[in-house]
Design an enzyme around this catalytic site. Structure first.
Site, PDB file in Angstrom:
ATOM      1  N   HIS A  94       6.032   7.874   9.329  1.00  0.00           N
ATOM      2  CA  HIS A  94       6.146   8.402   7.971  1.00  0.00           C
ATOM      3  C   HIS A  94       5.941   9.894   8.001  1.00  0.00           C
ATOM      4  O   HIS A  94       5.397  10.485   7.087  1.00  0.00           O
ATOM      5  CB  HIS A  94       5.101   7.792   7.044  1.00  0.00           C
TER       6      HIS A  94
ATOM      7  N   GLY B 172       2.067  13.715  -4.396  1.00  0.00           N
ATOM      8  CA  GLY B 172       2.541  14.374  -5.618  1.00  0.00           C
ATOM      9  C   GLY B 172       3.689  13.615  -6.257  1.00  0.00           C
ATOM     10  O   GLY B 172       3.626  13.251  -7.432  1.00  0.00           O
TER      11      GLY B 172
ATOM     12  N   GLY C 123      -5.954  11.953  -3.129  1.00  0.00           N
ATOM     13  CA  GLY C 123      -6.198  10.997  -4.215  1.00  0.00           C
ATOM     14  C   GLY C 123      -7.448  11.344  -5.010  1.00  0.00           C
ATOM     15  O   GLY C 123      -7.507  11.132  -6.230  1.00  0.00           O
TER      16      GLY C 123
HETATM   17  P1  ADP Z   1       0.113   6.482   0.457  1.00  0.00           P
HETATM   18  O1  ADP Z   1      -1.175   6.624   1.211  1.00  0.00           O
HETATM   19  O2  ADP Z   1       0.597   5.086   0.391  1.00  0.00           O
HETATM   20  O3  ADP Z   1       1.133   7.489   0.880  1.00  0.00           O
HETATM   21  P2  ADP Z   1      -0.515   8.189  -1.790  1.00  0.00           P
HETATM   22  O4  ADP Z   1      -0.143   9.331  -0.912  1.00  0.00           O
HETATM   23  O5  ADP Z   1       0.087   8.180  -3.150  1.00  0.00           O
HETATM   24  O6  ADP Z   1      -0.239   6.813  -1.086  1.00  0.00           O
HETATM   25  O7  ADP Z   1      -2.073   8.174  -2.000  1.00  0.00           O
HETATM   26  C1  ADP Z   1      -2.949   8.530  -0.999  1.00  0.00           C
HETATM   27  C2  ADP Z   1      -4.360   8.422  -1.561  1.00  0.00           C
HETATM   28  O8  ADP Z   1      -4.689   7.068  -1.792  1.00  0.00           O
HETATM   29  C3  ADP Z   1      -5.418   8.924  -0.619  1.00  0.00           C
HETATM   30  O9  ADP Z   1      -5.568  10.319  -0.738  1.00  0.00           O
HETATM   31  C4  ADP Z   1      -6.654   8.180  -1.068  1.00  0.00           C
HETATM   32  O10 ADP Z   1      -7.338   8.845  -2.103  1.00  0.00           O
HETATM   33  C5  ADP Z   1      -6.098   6.922  -1.659  1.00  0.00           C
HETATM   34  N1  ADP Z   1      -6.365   5.779  -0.780  1.00  0.00           N
HETATM   35  C6  ADP Z   1      -5.750   5.423   0.342  1.00  0.00           C
HETATM   36  N2  ADP Z   1      -6.278   4.282   0.847  1.00  0.00           N
HETATM   37  C7  ADP Z   1      -7.277   3.934  -0.010  1.00  0.00           C
HETATM   38  C8  ADP Z   1      -8.223   2.860  -0.062  1.00  0.00           C
HETATM   39  N3  ADP Z   1      -8.222   1.903   0.848  1.00  0.00           N
HETATM   40  N4  ADP Z   1      -9.079   2.826  -1.088  1.00  0.00           N
HETATM   41  C9  ADP Z   1      -9.079   3.798  -2.029  1.00  0.00           C
HETATM   42  N5  ADP Z   1      -8.232   4.822  -2.033  1.00  0.00           N
HETATM   43  C10 ADP Z   1      -7.343   4.890  -1.043  1.00  0.00           C
END
Ligand code: ADP
Ligand code: MG
Length: 587
Positions: free
Chosen positions: A217, A399, A555
């Site tokens: 990714h 974002g 996040g």
């Molecule tokens: P992805 O990780 O699927 O690309 P996003 O980029 O939208 O999704 O979101 C990433 C955010 O998700 C991270 O910065 C973190 O804050 C949150 N995150 C990831 N895994 C977890 C988890 N197991 N529990 C809580 N928050 C999580």
């Protein structure tokens, strides 16, 4: 570099349309992805694979006779939503249960698990095996935490061949587990990939250098070296995989399928030069090479790179591997072609009625709508920054994922409020739309937060500040129970917990909602900033621990920005287009 797109936001959707138009012999589109266009026999276990788009031929190209029955296809590099997975599974279930398989990524786990819960609730037996072949992503004693890369091919294919051969659900799970245990991969990259419309690649590798242990990714590698010769690369890949032979396998005489996978922009010719040496080395080590594969099986958009997978066969796996397949991107042997399925008119999902809220709750629903507007405006204002922070250790989509989610929530919430819904229904509709459209980990988790809060707002009367605080606390508990992250793991939980604790304490102590909220938002902002010092332990960023130190968790930052902006809405100092918080007990 990608060169061709219309609106980048429509890219994945238009790609799927074109893919289906070109392959209608094998696949047709359903909400959430694609399924076989041929008849699926009654009583056959339904194999549903999936993940984000941008990995072609994974995942849609692997749907067809002898391979998957359906693929849930998310947005570019974003997990499909639970709703998408569920919808694809329902379209292919033929009474023998559903088998779900996908690469082990936090967002996919959340969404596929939620879909699995829903299918089971409806009485459809559902089981899952996640693919964990990438040896670079965790040590052998934490194998279950490894991510899935090109090993998707062997695990999906083994499971699908077992289903086609009439194995029951337990049998399919057993074969998939075995295939996963016997599949190991390791990869390198020379350039990162650039998503359509993005100004820059997700990561870059200096000229002449190579990232080692890449993800699919756009996650950067875990190490960097000078680019070796083709033979030097072959040696690196072979040495790493021979250093970790699966339990119970003796190398001498072992039968293996070697798969040299192109990540998207590496020439086949270069891979053949590398493969020449790989084959020599594996044979010299005493392995018997069965059905070698050199080509693209799981790409990372236009990343230039390659990975080697070794699939260590036993008799049963080899028998299954030899069965015929006919999928758009993968054909072997000759399949007895099944008839084209008649496309049952998809009953247009009954437009579910909105139960009207009472007057007070309808007034509050307009505040909920205003809050959703603030949320979407806040994300819009920070979309590039959130993407940038996520690209440092994650995949750069935070974002755009938050943007898709918050705008879908605003649209759905607006529709509900305009139709006379109360606050609970308005926010619950928004929550579901967010989880469905955002994809990714954060999309699923924001769906949980907003749904929990919605349940405390009710569709009648006006909730007090304590109800709001309880709703937030429920949401935070929900996030922790789904996502399993603890404080200090460097996730949004590090901002959520101080927020809810501060909010609840202040309200219990008699503070007005607006003051309690503002104080809680300050606590969230401080804690989000402090995540910069932490090493990630969850999600995609986990693999790239050291890269992430010094950068806060995306996040946590987005959560802090949003609750701060909502505090301004409550206080009436918002600069957003939504300017007042009617009906909310701000005093
Ligand atoms: P992805 O990780 O699927 O690309 P996003 O980029 O939208 O999704 O979101 C990433 C955010 O998700 C991270 O910065 C973190 O804050 C949150 N995150 C990831 N895994 C977890 C988890 N197991 N529990 C809580 N928050 C999580
Ligand atoms: Mg991300």
């Amino acid at each position: 570099m990608t060169r061709l797109w219309n609106d980048p936001a429509d890219f994945a959707d238009e790609m799927i349309d074109g893919f289906v138009a070109a392959n209608s012999r094998a696949v047709r589109r359903v909400p959430g992805g694609v399924v076989r266009s041929t008849v699926i026999p009654e009583g056959q276990v339904a194999v549903v694979v999936g993940g984000g788009s941008g990995h072609y031929p994974a995942f849609g190209g692997l749907v067809g006779q002898g391979f998957a029955h359906g693929a849930a296809m998310g947005n570019l590099f974003a997990s499909p939503s639970a709703q998408q997975v569920y919808s694809v599974a329902k379209a292919v279930d033929r009474g023998a249960g559903v088998f779900l398989s996908y690469g082990n990524y936090a967002g996919d786990v959340l969404n596929f698990d939620a879909a699995q819960d829903r299918l089971r609730t409806e009485g459809i037996p559902t089981r899952t095996v996640t693919v964990t072949d990438d040896v670079a992503s965790a040590s052998p004693d934490e194998k279950h935490k490894r991510r899935g890369i090109a090993g998707d091919l062997t695990v999906f294919r083994s499971a699908a061949a077992a289903a086609e051969a009439g194995y029951d659900l337990d049998g399919v799970v057993r074969v998939a587990d075995l295939a996963n245990e016997r599949t190991r991969s390791f990869g390198v990259a020379f350039t990162g990939c650039t998503l359509p419309g993005a100004p820059a690649p997700l990561f870059t590798v200096p000229a002449g250098r190579m990232a080692v242990g890449l993800g699919i990714h756009g996650e950067p590698g875990i190490d960097e070296t000078d680019i070796p010769t083709a033979d030097g690369l072959a040696d690196l890949l072979v040495d790493r995989l021979l250093a970790e032979v699966p339990d119970g396998v003796s190398v001498e005489g072992a039968r293996v399928v070697p798969i040299l996978n192109g990540l998207g922009a590496l020439k086949y010719e270069e891979m053949f030069v590398v493969y020449r040496r790989i084959a020599e080395r594996l044979e010299a080590a005493g392995l018997v090479l069965v059905d070698p594969h050199v080509g693209e099986y799981c790409t990372s958009f236009d990343m230039a790179g390659t990975s080697l997978t070794l699939f260590w066969l036993d008799d049963e796996l080899e028998r299954l591997w030899d069965t015929p397949v006919d999928a758009p991107a993968y054909r072997r042997g000759s399949v007895v072609a099944a008839a084209q399925a008649e496309i049952a008119e998809v009953a247009s999902a009954a437009v579910d009625e909105i139960t009207p809220g009472d007057d007070e709750s309808r007034t509050l629903a307009h505040t909920v709508r205003a809050a959703l507007q603030v949320l979407a405006d806040t994300v819009d204002a920070h979309v590039d920054e959130l993407g940038r922070i996520d690209a440092i250790a994650g995949d750069g989509d935070h974002g755009i994922g938050m943007q898709r989610g918050s705008h879908a929530a605003l649209d759905a919430g607006t529709r509900a409020a305009d139709a006379g819904a109360g606050a609970q229904t308005t926010l619950a509709r928004a929550a579901d739309a967010w989880a469905d459209k955002a994809g990714g980990t954060s999309g699923a988790l924001w769906g949980v937060i907003l749904n929990s809060l919605a349940a405390r707002l009710g569709d009648a009367g006006r909730p007090d500040a304590a109800a709001v605080a309880s709703g937030v606390a429920d949401g935070v508990r929900g996030v922790q129970s789904y996502g399993k992250a603890e404080i200090g793991d460097k996730t949004m939980v590090d901002a959520l917990v101080p927020f809810t604790t501060t909010l609840t304490e202040a309200i219990d102590g008699g503070a007005a909602l607006v003051d309690a909220w503002t104080g809680a938002a300050d606590a969230a902002t401080r804690s989000a900033a402090a995540t910069a010092d932490l090493l990630p332990k969850m999600g995609r960023a986990r693999t790239h621990g050291e890269h992430a130190v010094g950068t806060p968790d995306p996040g946590a930052i987005s959560f802090a920005l949003i609750v701060t902006a909502l505090g301004e809405l409550l206080a009436g100092t918002s600069t957003s287009s939504a300017t007042h918080a009617e009906g909310m007990d701000a005093s």
